[in-house]
Structures are given as C-alpha cells and as structure tokens.
Design an enzyme around this catalytic site. Sequence first.
Site, short mmCIF file in Angstrom:
data_model
loop_
_atom_site.label_atom_id
_atom_site.label_comp_id
_atom_site.label_asym_id
_atom_site.label_seq_id
_atom_site.Cartn_x
_atom_site.Cartn_y
_atom_site.Cartn_z
N LYS A 21 -8.70 -11.02 -0.03
CA LYS A 21 -7.61 -10.73 -0.98
C LYS A 21 -6.32 -10.65 -0.17
O LYS A 21 -6.03 -9.65 0.48
CB LYS A 21 -7.89 -9.39 -1.67
CG LYS A 21 -7.29 -9.22 -3.05
CD LYS A 21 -5.79 -9.22 -3.13
CE LYS A 21 -5.10 -7.99 -2.61
NZ LYS A 21 -3.62 -8.17 -2.51
N GLU A 66 -5.96 -1.47 10.23
CA GLU A 66 -4.82 -1.59 11.14
C GLU A 66 -3.58 -1.28 10.31
O GLU A 66 -3.35 -1.93 9.29
CB GLU A 66 -4.75 -3.00 11.73
CG GLU A 66 -5.82 -3.28 12.77
CD GLU A 66 -5.81 -2.32 13.94
OE1 GLU A 66 -4.77 -1.69 14.21
OE2 GLU A 66 -6.87 -2.17 14.58
N CYS A 72 4.20 -5.02 12.71
CA CYS A 72 3.62 -3.69 12.95
C CYS A 72 3.92 -3.25 14.37
O CYS A 72 4.01 -2.06 14.66
CB CYS A 72 2.13 -3.72 12.71
SG CYS A 72 1.32 -5.03 13.63
N GLU A 94 8.19 4.75 9.84
CA GLU A 94 8.24 3.30 9.98
C GLU A 94 9.26 2.73 8.98
O GLU A 94 9.14 2.94 7.78
CB GLU A 94 6.86 2.68 9.71
CG GLU A 94 6.85 1.18 9.99
CD GLU A 94 5.53 0.51 9.64
OE1 GLU A 94 5.01 0.74 8.54
OE2 GLU A 94 5.02 -0.26 10.49
P1 NAD Z 1 0.65 -2.87 2.01
O1 NAD Z 1 -0.16 -1.72 2.48
O2 NAD Z 1 1.56 -2.66 0.87
O3 NAD Z 1 -0.31 -4.08 1.55
C1 NAD Z 1 -1.27 -4.65 2.43
C2 NAD Z 1 -2.36 -5.31 1.60
O4 NAD Z 1 -3.04 -4.29 0.87
C3 NAD Z 1 -1.85 -6.30 0.55
O5 NAD Z 1 -2.80 -7.34 0.38
C4 NAD Z 1 -1.80 -5.46 -0.71
O6 NAD Z 1 -1.90 -6.23 -1.90
C5 NAD Z 1 -3.02 -4.58 -0.53
N1 NAD Z 1 -2.96 -3.30 -1.23
C6 NAD Z 1 -1.86 -2.59 -1.61
N2 NAD Z 1 -2.25 -1.47 -2.27
C7 NAD Z 1 -3.60 -1.49 -2.30
C8 NAD Z 1 -4.58 -0.61 -2.83
N3 NAD Z 1 -4.26 0.51 -3.48
N4 NAD Z 1 -5.90 -0.94 -2.67
C9 NAD Z 1 -6.27 -2.05 -2.00
N5 NAD Z 1 -5.37 -2.93 -1.50
C10 NAD Z 1 -4.06 -2.65 -1.63
O7 NAD Z 1 1.41 -3.45 3.29
P2 NAD Z 1 2.42 -4.67 3.37
O8 NAD Z 1 3.74 -4.24 2.81
O9 NAD Z 1 1.78 -5.89 2.84
O10 NAD Z 1 2.56 -4.84 4.97
C11 NAD Z 1 3.39 -4.07 5.76
C12 NAD Z 1 2.62 -2.97 6.47
O11 NAD Z 1 1.53 -3.53 7.17
C13 NAD Z 1 3.46 -2.24 7.51
O12 NAD Z 1 3.20 -0.87 7.40
C14 NAD Z 1 2.93 -2.78 8.83
O13 NAD Z 1 3.09 -1.92 9.93
C15 NAD Z 1 1.50 -3.01 8.50
N6 NAD Z 1 0.91 -3.98 9.40
C16 NAD Z 1 0.05 -3.53 10.35
C17 NAD Z 1 -0.50 -4.41 11.26
C18 NAD Z 1 -1.45 -3.93 12.33
O14 NAD Z 1 -2.18 -4.75 12.88
N7 NAD Z 1 -1.47 -2.66 12.67
C19 NAD Z 1 -0.17 -5.77 11.20
C20 NAD Z 1 0.72 -6.19 10.22
C21 NAD Z 1 1.25 -5.29 9.31
#
Ligand code: NAD
Length: 498
Positions: free
Chosen positions: A177, A252, A286, A387
């Site tokens: 997803k 992550e 990230c 962040e």
């Molecule tokens: P997000 O948490 O909003 O979404 C990430 C994914 O989770 C998306 O596919 C989203 O549709 C899904 N999602 C959202 N709510 C959900 C729920 N309640 N249940 C299940 N799935 C859900 O994050 P984003 O805005 O897409 O990405 C940015 C964040 O990701 C930042 O905090 C960044 O630091 C982090 N990030 C971390 C890494 C790492 O390796 N540590 C790498 C890239 C991004």
Amino acid sequence: MPETFTIKNLIAGKRVDSVSGKTLESFNPADTSDVVGIAPASGKIDIDNAVKAAKKAFQNWRLVPPPKRGEILFRAAELIKKHKDELGRLVTREMGKILKEGLGDVEEAVDMAYYMAGEGRRLCGETVASELLNKDCKSVRVPVGVFALITPWNFPIAIPAWKIFPALISGNTVVFKPSSYTPVCASKLVDLITEAGVPEGVLNIVHGSGEGAGEYLVGHPGVDGVSFTGSTAVGEKLIKMRSSAGKEISCEMGGKNPIIIMDDARIDLAVEGALWGAFGTAGQRCTAASRFIVHEKVHDEFLEKFIARAKKLTVGNGLSPLTDMGPLINETQILRVLDYIEIGKKEGAALRLGGSRLSSGAFKKGFFVEPTVFSEVKQKMRIAREEIFGPVACVIKATELEDAIAIANDSEYGLSSAIYTRDANHAAIAERDLEAGIVYINAPTIGAEIQLPFGGDKKSGIGRKEAGGRGGALDMFTKWKVIYRDFSGVLQKAQIDS
Ligand code: NAD
C-alpha cells in the site's frame, strides 16, 4: 500537459479498479494543474481480496528455490535500469524532488534489486554439532508469510524497493500500500517487477488512503508481517495495534538529525554538507539534517558562509536543470513548515534567511517555500526538537565536543547524525557516543548505501532494520527454524544421562 495515468490495483495478477469504483488523484507539487495519476481508492473488500491472493500464492512461492527467485529480481533490476530516465522524471513530476535526486531514487531500487538477487544464493543458516552420535542440527531462514508493506511519498521508488525485494527473495508474498500522493511511481515499479516474471498473487498493490486502506491492511488477520515507513505518529499507532494482537511490526519513522561542526573542521566542506543535508529533497528526507551544532569558535564563520551559499540556491520545478530545490509535497506540508517558522520566531530564534512561501509567478500553482535558516536556536525550542520535514535549518552554538554531543543526543529521535572534524579522537568519540542508528564522519546525515543495515533508534525506529548486511532486512523478512535430524535408528535423549 503531460499524460495523466489512470492506474489500477494489481490483485492476483489482474489489474482491477476498487470495488467501490472510488478513485484518488495525485498532482505535480510544482504545478497542481498537472494531474499525474488517477488511482483506485481501495476499501476493505479490495484489501481482503489482495490478502487472499497473497495467501494463496505463498504456498507455491515459498517453495521456489531462492536462487530462482533471485533470477527474477535480477531481471527486475535490469528492467528498472532500462527505464531509469523515464522513472526518474516521473519521481520528479509526482513527488517534486529535483531530477538528479529523482534518478538517484530509481538507482537505489536498481541497487537493491541486484543486491537482493544475490542474496538468493546466500540465504544461509548454521550447521552445528550435536551432543549425540548420529544426529545433526541446523538453523535455516524461512519466510514469514504474507507481508503488508506501507510506504511514504518522499522516496516513491526507493523505499518500496527497499521492502519489496528483500520480502520476495525471502519467499514472502506481498500486499503493498503505497502513499496516496505517489501512486503512479509505485504502480510503474510494480509493473516492471511483474514483467520480470513474478508469479501472480506474489506481489499485489492496493492503492488508497492511510486510514481507509492502510490501517485495515495492518490489522488484517491474514497478514503475518508488517513493514512500515512513515511518520512517528502513525508508526506508534500501528505498533499499538499490532502489539495488542500479539504481532510484530517494523517501523522506520521520523528524525531530527544533527550535524556537529567542530572548531577544527574544514568549514567549506561542512557548509557544502550542511546545504545538501538541510535542503536536499527540500528537507523532506527522514535523514535530513535539521540541527547544526556548531563550536562557538567557528560559529559565526560557518553561519555566514552557510547563509551566503543557501541564498544562492535556485528554487523551482525539479525538472529544470537550473533548480537546486524543488517544492514540498502538498498544502498540508507547506502549512506545517510555515507554522514551525512562526513558532521559531516566537520562541526567540533569529530568522536569518527565508521563512516565506513563494507563491507568485512560476511558483503560483506549486508548494514552494524558501530555504530557511534560524540561528540563536536553543535545544529546548520546539523547532530544535520536533520534525519539521522541510527546508528549515536550526543553528545551535556549542562550547566543546562533550557539549555538542549532549545537545545532539537530547532528542527523542535517533536516526542519523554527523560530525565534521579533522581530529581523529573527536571523530572516534562522536562515533561511539552519538545516539543514532547512523553516524557520518565528515559527510552530511544523508546518503545511506544499500549494502548496510538502515534504521534508527529511539522514536526513529522500532523493530528490525532495513536494507542489506548483517542485521539488515533479511532479519525482518525471515524467521529462524531449527532442525534436528537423528539418523541413529534408536531413541536418543538429549540432556539425559544414559
Ligand atoms: P505518513 O505516516 O503520513 O504516511 C506513511 C504511509 O502510511 C502512507 O502510505 C500513508 O498512506 C500510510 N498511513 C497513514 N496513516 C495510516 C494509518 N492510520 N494506518 C496505516 N497506514 C497509514 O508519512 P508521510 O507523510 O507519507 O512521510 C513522511 C514521514 O515519513 C516523515 O516523518 C519521515 O521522517 C518519515 N520517513 C521515515 C523514513 C525512515 O526510513 N526512517 C524514510 C522516509 C520517510
């Protein structure tokens, strides 16, 4: 206007719309009049179907010899490489990062596919001597089952690849997803992996929102493992959900990554690293550097040079070769960044550069914000603790190495960290004492290579790490099974004196 892609879910080898017929759209963040994709907005029945298909396909896929699975991954690597330019442009169009970075995003997928293809011939365990005659003992890696993979938008090709390839080489089947902001990138990647010869049902993609599709998938009883990358807030919610069902999850999550600049550092090199760390991908990594902890003796020199260089960055559409920094992903992210800039000002930090949205002329239809630098930042301020996920650099003064490391470690995050110094002892102490999953010496906080484990400590990462090497993704995507074989023909009893 470039083509709008109408994409579908892939379930049991068939490209299908959502059962409800509902759709979602993705836009070019540099110009929102450019609709990049129309994707299914999936619901529970779509997820049920995908999990069912993955469950069925698992029965055969787990038995395919890993080197044979590796051959498919190798073909996937070749196909992604062949389409690198087209995919890189798509990354820039759908996510916004500049083209060089878009191509880098795709290259990570190529690297990961080749690497994991090779792992097909290295999936080894241990053979250990038995305490009994005519008996042997070994441990082997076995697949977990059906894996749910949930990914963010900021690396729309690389992060899915970091999960899909190790999941497949290990013999799992997948329900993927992706972020609803980058469905086309995800779909194109899955198309190429499918074309490489992955049997039907082994790799399924279901588009949809986080709450609508993602959460139901994570809680689905047919899902055996979950690998999530995204925000700490969502990750923590999913961890609670999975642990209350007695199941594992690897997450992550966010970061607040520091770069320490010592008084013996090569300042010009540190400035270049700081620019790349803070403003690469418009700070939407990230591992982006957001705290610059600078020794008081070189603080003013660093700040002056850093601001002078940041002032010269060209903001714009990532497809232009002149652009250094592209847009943010969406309106929510712009508002969040602008909100933090206001918070920083109110907290007493000195806004030294940028701080505003760019919204006239060529910027009118996009989500652009200026590269922003704050000085006089104190570690207790929210801009130094939370962040921001945008191009906002916070410069903090430190008195000595111990002080700088204490400031760096005073964070609930622990993903990446860096130090610039020419003193070997300083470097060694930082390497030992920085509380983070990754430490860079004389390089910024971004640029992880795929052949080593990737992941954070504290609120940046829970569960198993990603990527290659010892302690990497194979530990997430396999479990250990131990086998004792007795060929004595008599009942032998371990630990029992005869
Ligand atoms: P997000 O948490 O909003 O979404 C990430 C994914 O989770 C998306 O596919 C989203 O549709 C899904 N999602 C959202 N709510 C959900 C729920 N309640 N249940 C299940 N799935 C859900 O994050 P984003 O805005 O897409 O990405 C940015 C964040 O990701 C930042 O905090 C960044 O630091 C982090 N990030 C971390 C890494 C790492 O390796 N540590 C790498 C890239 C991004």
